[in-house]
Design a protein around this motif. Sequence first.
Motif, PDB file in Angstrom:
ATOM      1  N   LEU A 144      -3.961 -49.906 -16.299  1.00 34.00           N
ATOM      2  CA  LEU A 144      -2.879 -49.729 -16.859  1.00 34.00           C
ATOM      3  C   LEU A 144      -1.651 -49.166 -16.580  1.00 34.00           C
ATOM      4  O   LEU A 144      -0.567 -48.994 -16.820  1.00 34.00           O
ATOM      5  CB  LEU A 144      -3.328 -49.207 -18.541  1.00 34.00           C
ATOM      6  CG  LEU A 144      -4.061 -50.058 -19.106  1.00 34.00           C
ATOM      7  CD1 LEU A 144      -4.735 -49.017 -20.407  1.00 34.00           C
ATOM      8  CD2 LEU A 144      -3.365 -51.370 -19.893  1.00 34.00           C
ATOM      9  N   ASN A 145      -1.848 -48.062 -15.381  1.00 36.44           N
ATOM     10  CA  ASN A 145      -1.154 -47.260 -14.957  1.00 36.44           C
ATOM     11  C   ASN A 145      -0.010 -48.251 -14.123  1.00 36.44           C
ATOM     12  O   ASN A 145       1.191 -47.624 -13.923  1.00 36.44           O
ATOM     13  CB  ASN A 145      -1.655 -46.314 -13.937  1.00 36.44           C
ATOM     14  CG  ASN A 145      -0.754 -45.374 -13.230  1.00 36.44           C
ATOM     15  OD1 ASN A 145       0.252 -44.781 -14.013  1.00 36.44           O
ATOM     16  ND2 ASN A 145      -0.722 -45.224 -12.118  1.00 36.44           N
ATOM     17  N   SER A 146      -0.322 -49.415 -13.494  1.00 33.89           N
ATOM     18  CA  SER A 146       0.514 -50.156 -12.691  1.00 33.89           C
ATOM     19  C   SER A 146       0.606 -51.720 -13.423  1.00 33.89           C
ATOM     20  O   SER A 146       1.240 -52.559 -12.766  1.00 33.89           O
ATOM     21  CB  SER A 146       0.278 -50.211 -11.409  1.00 33.89           C
ATOM     22  OG  SER A 146      -1.090 -50.434 -11.092  1.00 33.89           O
ATOM     23  N   CYS A 147      -0.009 -51.724 -14.431  1.00 34.48           N
ATOM     24  CA  CYS A 147      -0.129 -53.369 -15.017  1.00 34.48           C
ATOM     25  C   CYS A 147       1.215 -53.923 -15.172  1.00 34.48           C
ATOM     26  O   CYS A 147       1.724 -54.863 -15.042  1.00 34.48           O
ATOM     27  CB  CYS A 147      -0.789 -53.058 -16.413  1.00 34.48           C
ATOM     28  SG  CYS A 147      -1.470 -54.753 -16.617  1.00 34.48           S
ATOM     29  N   ASP A 148       2.247 -53.124 -15.798  1.00 38.87           N
ATOM     30  CA  ASP A 148       3.466 -53.686 -15.886  1.00 38.87           C
ATOM     31  C   ASP A 148       4.223 -54.150 -14.707  1.00 38.87           C
ATOM     32  O   ASP A 148       5.325 -54.548 -14.966  1.00 38.87           O
ATOM     33  CB  ASP A 148       4.467 -52.581 -16.931  1.00 38.87           C
ATOM     34  CG  ASP A 148       4.662 -51.452 -16.044  1.00 38.87           C
ATOM     35  OD1 ASP A 148       3.702 -50.985 -15.424  1.00 38.87           O
ATOM     36  OD2 ASP A 148       5.862 -50.568 -16.009  1.00 38.87           O
ATOM     37  N   ARG A 149       3.893 -53.723 -13.563  1.00 39.97           N
ATOM     38  CA  ARG A 149       4.687 -54.000 -12.253  1.00 39.97           C
ATOM     39  C   ARG A 149       3.812 -55.090 -11.598  1.00 39.97           C
ATOM     40  O   ARG A 149       4.422 -55.535 -10.463  1.00 39.97           O
ATOM     41  CB  ARG A 149       4.442 -52.776 -11.367  1.00 39.97           C
ATOM     42  CG  ARG A 149       5.385 -51.604 -12.245  1.00 39.97           C
ATOM     43  CD  ARG A 149       5.512 -50.444 -11.139  1.00 39.97           C
ATOM     44  NE  ARG A 149       6.510 -50.894 -10.144  1.00 39.97           N
ATOM     45  CZ  ARG A 149       7.765 -50.721 -10.140  1.00 39.97           C
ATOM     46  NH1 ARG A 149       8.496 -50.212 -11.371  1.00 39.97           N
ATOM     47  NH2 ARG A 149       8.697 -51.247  -9.279  1.00 39.97           N
ATOM     48  N   ILE A 150       2.651 -55.821 -12.277  1.00 43.38           N
ATOM     49  CA  ILE A 150       2.310 -56.898 -11.577  1.00 43.38           C
ATOM     50  C   ILE A 150       3.131 -58.078 -11.403  1.00 43.38           C
ATOM     51  O   ILE A 150       3.794 -58.449 -12.631  1.00 43.38           O
ATOM     52  CB  ILE A 150       0.783 -57.090 -12.042  1.00 43.38           C
ATOM     53  CG1 ILE A 150       0.026 -55.902 -11.989  1.00 43.38           C
ATOM     54  CG2 ILE A 150       0.183 -58.305 -11.393  1.00 43.38           C
ATOM     55  CD1 ILE A 150      -1.481 -56.270 -12.883  1.00 43.38           C
ATOM     56  N   LYS A 151       3.394 -58.778 -10.371  1.00 42.79           N
ATOM     57  CA  LYS A 151       4.210 -59.907 -10.594  1.00 42.79           C
ATOM     58  C   LYS A 151       3.192 -61.310 -10.820  1.00 42.79           C
ATOM     59  O   LYS A 151       2.115 -61.378 -10.434  1.00 42.79           O
ATOM     60  CB  LYS A 151       4.855 -60.246  -9.133  1.00 42.79           C
ATOM     61  CG  LYS A 151       5.741 -59.035  -8.803  1.00 42.79           C
ATOM     62  CD  LYS A 151       6.477 -59.402  -7.449  1.00 42.79           C
ATOM     63  CE  LYS A 151       7.254 -58.226  -7.093  1.00 42.79           C
ATOM     64  NZ  LYS A 151       7.777 -58.420  -5.613  1.00 42.79           N
ATOM     65  N   GLY A 152       3.800 -61.964 -11.805  1.00 43.00           N
ATOM     66  CA  GLY A 152       3.158 -63.514 -12.097  1.00 43.00           C
ATOM     67  C   GLY A 152       3.305 -63.459 -13.558  1.00 43.00           C
ATOM     68  O   GLY A 152       3.159 -62.572 -14.200  1.00 43.00           O
ATOM     69  N   PHE A 153       3.495 -64.600 -14.146  1.00 42.63           N
ATOM     70  CA  PHE A 153       3.718 -65.016 -15.465  1.00 42.63           C
ATOM     71  C   PHE A 153       2.491 -64.824 -16.372  1.00 42.63           C
ATOM     72  O   PHE A 153       2.555 -64.875 -17.562  1.00 42.63           O
ATOM     73  CB  PHE A 153       4.338 -66.292 -15.806  1.00 42.63           C
ATOM     74  CG  PHE A 153       3.343 -67.189 -15.422  1.00 42.63           C
ATOM     75  CD1 PHE A 153       2.392 -67.756 -16.322  1.00 42.63           C
ATOM     76  CD2 PHE A 153       3.382 -68.116 -14.109  1.00 42.63           C
ATOM     77  CE1 PHE A 153       1.817 -68.914 -16.129  1.00 42.63           C
ATOM     78  CE2 PHE A 153       2.464 -69.155 -13.812  1.00 42.63           C
ATOM     79  CZ  PHE A 153       1.748 -69.616 -15.031  1.00 42.63           C
ATOM     80  N   GLU A 154       1.328 -64.968 -15.852  1.00 42.41           N
ATOM     81  CA  GLU A 154       0.164 -64.718 -16.484  1.00 42.41           C
ATOM     82  C   GLU A 154      -0.174 -63.274 -16.843  1.00 42.41           C
ATOM     83  O   GLU A 154      -1.134 -63.030 -17.645  1.00 42.41           O
ATOM     84  CB  GLU A 154      -1.270 -65.044 -15.521  1.00 42.41           C
ATOM     85  CG  GLU A 154      -1.153 -66.522 -14.942  1.00 42.41           C
ATOM     86  CD  GLU A 154      -0.172 -66.649 -13.741  1.00 42.41           C
ATOM     87  OE1 GLU A 154      -0.268 -67.508 -13.071  1.00 42.41           O
ATOM     88  OE2 GLU A 154       0.219 -65.435 -13.166  1.00 42.41           O
ATOM     89  N   TRP A 155       0.427 -62.206 -16.031  1.00 44.78           N
ATOM     90  CA  TRP A 155       0.061 -60.839 -16.416  1.00 44.78           C
ATOM     91  C   TRP A 155       0.625 -60.130 -17.677  1.00 44.78           C
ATOM     92  O   TRP A 155      -0.188 -59.242 -18.003  1.00 44.78           O
ATOM     93  CB  TRP A 155       0.282 -60.107 -15.072  1.00 44.78           C
ATOM     94  CG  TRP A 155      -0.399 -60.662 -13.692  1.00 44.78           C
ATOM     95  CD1 TRP A 155      -0.223 -61.507 -13.013  1.00 44.78           C
ATOM     96  CD2 TRP A 155      -1.996 -60.084 -13.763  1.00 44.78           C
ATOM     97  NE1 TRP A 155      -1.305 -61.359 -12.272  1.00 44.78           N
ATOM     98  CE2 TRP A 155      -2.231 -60.745 -12.652  1.00 44.78           C
ATOM     99  CE3 TRP A 155      -2.498 -59.101 -14.251  1.00 44.78           C
ATOM    100  CZ2 TRP A 155      -3.433 -60.577 -11.893  1.00 44.78           C
ATOM    101  CZ3 TRP A 155      -4.114 -58.897 -13.752  1.00 44.78           C
ATOM    102  CH2 TRP A 155      -4.301 -59.631 -12.601  1.00 44.78           C
ATOM    103  N   PRO A 156       1.830 -60.398 -17.977  1.00 41.81           N
ATOM    104  CA  PRO A 156       2.150 -59.456 -19.307  1.00 41.81           C
ATOM    105  C   PRO A 156       1.240 -59.692 -20.559  1.00 41.81           C
ATOM    106  O   PRO A 156       1.304 -58.659 -21.077  1.00 41.81           O
ATOM    107  CB  PRO A 156       3.779 -60.056 -19.389  1.00 41.81           C
ATOM    108  CG  PRO A 156       3.876 -60.859 -18.044  1.00 41.81           C
ATOM    109  CD  PRO A 156       2.807 -61.145 -17.549  1.00 41.81           C
TER     110      PRO A 156
END
Length: 347
Positions: free
Chosen positions: A53-65
């Motif tokens: 969760l600490n870096s989840c918002d910075r993952i690239k890719g439309f599946e991740w949000p």
Amino acid sequence: MTLTGLAGAALAAVLALSAPAYSEGETVAKLLSFSDLDGWDEDAHDEALRVFLNSCDRIKGFEWPQVCRVASQQTNAKTFFELFFRPVLIEDANDALFTGYFEPELSGSLTRTAKYRYPVYSLPKDRTARSPYYTRRDIGEGALAGQGLEIAWVDDPVELFFLQVQGSGRIQLTNGSTIRIGYAGHNGYNYNSIGKELINRGVYSEHQVSAQVIKNWVRRNPVEGQELLYTNPSYVFFTRRDELDAASGPIGAMSRSITPMRSIAVDPAYITLGAPVWVEKDGNEPLRRLMIAQDTGSAIKGAQRADVFYGTGDTAGELAGRIRDTGRMVVLMPIQLAYGLEEQNET
């Protein structure tokens, strides 16, 4: 099926004394089940979820949000990972290799003295990506002196060298305070392993070389040792990270603090930065745990290559320096991505 890449790239310096050769070629992805993961049921999945969760918002890719939104609402971490991810083993021609890295602590001063005379430099304004820059030898012989680039001065050139290899660290100042520093850039030259150089010279065999062995040799042989350090032309510049508190880890490639024994550096050509990765590291100190791919490194190349972050200080450094082990790592992909791979395998 073959994979050509899963994410972008970033740079953080890490130690790899003789990383395996890597050339682009076929990469095979195999869908697994969680029952195939050795030790999965015994891990502390809630720890991994917090790091995720600490870096989840910075993952690239439309599946991740959507995955990240669901993750923030979970009370059972193990169930979350099993419901929303599938394990995927990604392999290339190279054998799996795990090494370790850490955040060094050095002694230093904000002013130059007879004891503290080795500068930690910030990024020069005239350093541009399109032009050659000074080598390590040039800088060591004074090419940047007098420009006001010194963040601090330290007392040990060998520790300064390994600070650059690690890419971040802490400097304990003579007034009792501590400053945190992180990677700001480099001089554009590729890293040349000084451990491999000692092996090529016949000083040590491969199984004898470690960070501590290299440090001891350079200190015993100061003139030859300095020349050995100069065989690596790469040079790293730093910036102060005053926003970090004492409890936070250094900043990784995702611009977030990394966590000891839960963060790893990977090759982002194969593993999406921020993705959960199940690690099965063998050797004298085996690991079976879920980690998060939050960092990268110039020597971390290949689908089964990872660097485990061991923490801060000498103890962490000793542990990290002993690691050079085989095993495997399995990426946890969001289910829609994993099933897409399965469908391609069936066609």
